[in-house]
Design a protein around this motif. Structure first.
Motif, short mmCIF file in Angstrom:
data_model
loop_
_atom_site.label_atom_id
_atom_site.label_comp_id
_atom_site.label_asym_id
_atom_site.label_seq_id
_atom_site.Cartn_x
_atom_site.Cartn_y
_atom_site.Cartn_z
N LEU A 1 -3.30 4.86 -8.27
CA LEU A 1 -4.13 4.74 -7.46
C LEU A 1 -5.41 5.83 -7.62
O LEU A 1 -6.52 5.31 -7.28
CB LEU A 1 -3.42 5.39 -6.08
CG LEU A 1 -4.10 4.66 -4.72
CD1 LEU A 1 -4.06 3.07 -4.67
CD2 LEU A 1 -3.21 5.31 -3.46
N LYS B 1 0.78 -1.34 -0.03
CA LYS B 1 -0.14 0.05 0.06
C LYS B 1 0.83 1.26 -0.07
O LYS B 1 0.66 2.21 -0.85
CB LYS B 1 -0.80 -0.12 1.33
CG LYS B 1 -2.15 1.14 1.37
CD LYS B 1 -3.08 0.86 2.24
CE LYS B 1 -4.13 1.74 2.19
NZ LYS B 1 -3.89 2.74 2.97
N LYS B 2 1.78 1.29 0.91
CA LYS B 2 2.80 2.29 0.92
C LYS B 2 3.52 2.62 -0.31
O LYS B 2 3.73 3.79 -0.86
CB LYS B 2 3.77 2.11 2.04
CG LYS B 2 4.23 3.35 2.77
CD LYS B 2 5.02 3.00 3.86
CE LYS B 2 6.10 4.51 4.32
NZ LYS B 2 6.93 3.83 5.55
N GLU C 1 1.16 4.13 -2.86
CA GLU C 1 1.02 5.54 -2.50
C GLU C 1 2.09 6.34 -2.67
O GLU C 1 1.84 7.38 -3.42
CB GLU C 1 0.40 5.71 -1.22
CG GLU C 1 -0.90 5.14 -0.80
CD GLU C 1 -1.28 5.16 0.98
OE1 GLU C 1 -2.39 4.82 1.11
OE2 GLU C 1 -0.15 5.16 1.71
N PRO D 1 1.42 6.94 -7.50
CA PRO D 1 0.13 7.79 -7.08
C PRO D 1 -0.94 8.10 -8.26
O PRO D 1 -2.13 8.03 -8.09
CB PRO D 1 0.63 9.29 -6.73
CG PRO D 1 1.86 9.04 -7.33
CD PRO D 1 2.61 7.78 -7.34
#
Ligand code: CA
Ligand code: CA
Length: 99
Positions: free
Chosen positions: A45, A34-35, A38, A42
């Motif tokens: 996402l 997830k990190k 992110e 970006p």
């Protein structure tokens, strides 16, 4: 190094930067993935509407069902985004502008 070799090295370096943060140092947990997404993807996402994106990605890619992604499982994900990026040029336009 050639451009392509540099890209390959970047994928390896980025994968390990996040994988080594906790738990198994050679695989990405859900939290680490997830990190990574992110911070490093970006615009990908932003293009995803559902909130369970990361969970879905792990489920799709986790071949040995240990709830973590090793580099071999992670690579098809990057390849898939790269293909989508090439098809929908706007998706990577933003990133290209930064360079
Ligand atoms: Ca880890
Ligand atoms: Ca796995």
């Amino acid at each position: 190094m050639t451009e392509l070799e540099k890209s390959m090295e970047s994928m390896i370096v980025v994968f390990h930067r996040y994988a080594k943060e906790g738990g198994n140092k050679t695989t990405l947990s859900k939290k680490e993935l997830k990190k990574l997404i992110e911070n490093e993807l970006p615009s990908f996402l932003k293009s995803q509407k559902s909130s369970d994106t990361v969970e879905r990605i792990i489920k799709d890619l986790d071949e040995n069902k240990d709830d973590e992604l090793d580099f071999e499982e992670f690579l098809p994900f990057v390849a898939g985004i790269t293909i989508a990026c090439e098809k929908h040029f706007d998706l990577c336009q933003e990133q290209k502008g930064k360079k």
